[in-house]
Design a protein around this motif. Structure first.
Motif, short mmCIF file in Angstrom:
data_model
loop_
_atom_site.label_atom_id
_atom_site.label_comp_id
_atom_site.label_asym_id
_atom_site.label_seq_id
_atom_site.Cartn_x
_atom_site.Cartn_y
_atom_site.Cartn_z
N TRP A 42 0.85 -1.20 0.00
CA TRP A 42 0.00 0.00 0.00
C TRP A 42 0.88 1.24 0.00
CZ3 TRP A 42 -5.04 -0.25 3.34
CH2 TRP A 42 -5.70 -1.46 3.11
N VAL A 43 0.52 2.23 -0.82
CA VAL A 43 1.25 3.50 -0.89
C VAL A 43 0.23 4.62 -0.92
CG1 VAL A 43 3.04 4.82 -2.08
CG2 VAL A 43 3.00 2.32 -2.31
N GLU A 44 0.38 5.58 0.00
CA GLU A 44 -0.58 6.67 0.10
C GLU A 44 0.12 8.02 0.22
OE1 GLU A 44 -4.08 4.14 2.47
OE2 GLU A 44 -3.06 5.81 3.49
N VAL A 99 -4.66 7.33 -2.91
CA VAL A 99 -4.10 6.01 -3.17
C VAL A 99 -3.21 6.12 -4.40
CG1 VAL A 99 -4.61 3.59 -3.65
CG2 VAL A 99 -6.12 4.91 -2.16
N ASP A 103 0.37 1.63 -5.66
CA ASP A 103 -0.35 0.84 -4.67
C ASP A 103 -0.94 -0.44 -5.29
OD1 ASP A 103 -1.86 1.54 -1.76
OD2 ASP A 103 -2.95 0.14 -3.05
N ARG A 105 -3.24 -2.61 -3.53
CA ARG A 105 -4.34 -3.15 -2.72
C ARG A 105 -5.50 -3.66 -3.57
NH1 ARG A 105 -5.91 2.01 0.70
NH2 ARG A 105 -3.67 2.33 0.38
N LYS A 138 -8.94 1.70 -7.98
CA LYS A 138 -8.63 2.34 -6.69
C LYS A 138 -9.86 3.07 -6.15
CE LYS A 138 -3.87 3.35 -8.25
NZ LYS A 138 -3.29 2.07 -7.93
N SER A 348 6.51 -3.98 -6.40
CA SER A 348 5.05 -3.91 -6.52
C SER A 348 4.59 -4.73 -7.71
CB SER A 348 4.60 -2.45 -6.68
OG SER A 348 5.00 -1.66 -5.60
#
Length: 496
Positions: A42-44, A99, A103, A105, A138, A348
């Motif tokens: 996860w990258v935010e 997001v 990412d 997710r 997303k 990723s």
């Protein structure tokens, strides 16, 4: 002398640059923002931090050069693409962290969609394969996993968009009349736009269960979309381009067969295909290159690599191999070659041309002979190898043989990497004199809309060569290195 501003919002920082009509930088200000990693994969980003940084760098760049908003003929926006932001229409408050494009997710959602028709299920409509990379999934994930968001979205309380939408809305008034728009280049990265009609595709919205009222209006890349407020009071906001399309535009690659590669956080190779949408059968993306208001759009083939400069940042921040990113070249030069060590940065998964979300990073070929220099060299070479894979796919899709590759981005100051890139591609690599091509592309788009540059030919005339690397590697050595790289890639697959 006319002046044009460019707001360049990237994965790690936000900058505002002022250019004169020769394309030279007059002023620049930059601020970094934090990277948030709440779970593996996860990258935010904090959208409010990005917005506040945007206003700050605009003020700093203008005051630093003794300029007022009225001194600018126009401002353009360029941005990290695919990153999703949702915010309240009435207050401008984000309802969740942004997001980020890196990412992963949405892997389960993407896998479920691909179960019925495969990863190319929507390629004919959107130009894209199914992947965690894109914005639409997303947004769908946020609506399904954050309490109350779906009901609020269906009630019309929320706005959604990519970073360009978020910034444009804020710069043009926010809750007080801000324009909720996105340009065709950013929209083409959402998995929601019909790439031929340049409109949100009803079937895609239904498939991902995204209310149409949540999304911005799609507008041309070159053309006035609003008027700035605050630190940009009265300035026409007249150009929007996703960062890689902006770099293509800024490099003067406006016609079919011209290509550029940007070496930033990721690595992005774009080949202009004119007004022809070239479908990819080799793992590339068909994307919108640009559209001027009132004219037909142009298209490009793109190969997107997730990890380029980010690999060097990993060596610095997580591994502690270097103290500063600029140190990597000196460390890599302490060895004559890679010592048969290959670093595949599939942190990723692998993007183009593989599109394998199940891959994970690997360092292979380590022996007692391996030292810090070999790891540094392998990290740099991984960027060149990934670019070679993308160019091989482009040749297969388009039949175009490049005579040279124009390059830009933060890594092009690395002479070792640029020489290795030319050697592995067997094509000259050329750096422009003005290296700020992404921001320059946004400025050119805005200035073209407002008549600062009347024609594309005026923009191309500004381009000057700043550096050139020519291939010098023996063909047998090139073939051996590429074969070993492909072996290393195979070791990363089926990990997840």
């Amino acid at each position: 002398m006319a002046l044009v501003g460019a707001l360049d919002q990237g994965t790690t920082s936000t900058r505002f640059l002022v250019f004169d009509d020769s394309g030279a930088v007059v002023s620049v200000a930059q601020r970094s923002h934090r990277q948030h990693f709440p779970q593996p994969g996860w990258v935010e980003h904090c959208a409010e931090e990005i917005r506040d940084n945007a206003w700050a760098v605009v003020t700093e760049a203008l005051t630093g050069a003794g300029l007022d908003p009225g001194d600018l003929a126009a401002v353009g926006i360029t941005n990290q693409r695919e990153t999703a932001v949702l915010w309240e229409r009435s207050t401008g408050r984000p309802v969740h962290h942004a997001v980020v494009w890196q990412d992963t997710r949405t892997a389960e959602l993407v896998e479920n969609l691909a179960a019925d028709g495969g990863p190319d299920r929507f390629r004919e409509v959107t130009g894209l394969p199914l992947a965690t990379y894109f914005t639409g999934p997303k947004v769908a994930w946020l609506l399904d996993h954050v309490d109350g968001l779906r009901n609020r979205a269906e009630a019309g309380d929320l706005c959604a968009g990519t970073i360009d939408s978020w910034l444009t809305w804020n710069l043009t008034g926010g809750p007080d009349g801000g324009r909720h728009v996105t340009d065709v280049t950013n929209a083409s990265r959402t998995l929601l736009m019909n790439i031929a009609r340049l409109a949100w595709d009803p079937a895609m919205l239904e498939t991902l269960d995204i209310p149409a009222g949540l999304l911005p209006e799609i507008v041309p890349s070159v053309g006035r979309v609003g008027t700035g407020t605050g630190a940009l009071d009265g300035v026409p906001v007249s150009g929007i381009l996703g960062d890689q399309q902006a770099a293509l535009f800024g490099q003067g690659c406006h016609g079919a067969g011209e290509a550029k590669n940007t070496y930033g956080t990721g690595c992005f190779l774009l080949l202009h295909t004119g007004q022809e949408m070239v479908p990819s059968r080799h793992g590339l993306l068909t994307t919108v290159a640009c559209q001027k208001a009132g004219e037909a759009p142009t298209y490009a083939l793109e190969g997107s690599v997730a990890m380029a400069g980010a690999t060097v940042q990993w060596l610095r921040d997580e591994i502690g191999l270097i103290a500063d990113s600029a140190d990597v070249e000196a460390l890599a030069r302490t060895v004559e070659d890679n010592g048969d060590v290959y670093l595949v940065p599939a942190f990723s998964g692998l993007f183009a041309p593989h599109w394998r979300a199940d891959a994970r990073g690997a360092v292979v070929g380590i022996t007692r002979y391996t030292n810090r220099g070999h790891l540094a060299r392998a990290a740099l070479e991984s960027t060149a190898f990934q670019t070679a894979e993308v160019l091989e796919a482009m040749r297969a899709d388009s039949g175009v043989e490049l005579s040279e590759l124009r390059v830009d981005g933060g890594m092009v100051v690395n002479d070792l990497l640029m020489q290795f890139q030319a050697d592995i591609l067997d094509v000259p690599v050329v750096r422009p004199l003005v290296e700020e091509t992404t921001a320059l592309g946004a400025a050119y788009a805005a200035g073209l809309a407002e008549g600062v540059w009347p024609e594309l030919a005026d923009i191309r005339a500004n381009w000057r060569e700043g550096g050139r690397w020519t291939p010098s590697m023996a063909a047998d050595d090139r073939a051996r290195l590429i074969a070993r790289w492909k072996q290393a890639v195979q070791r990363t697959l089926d990990w997840v």
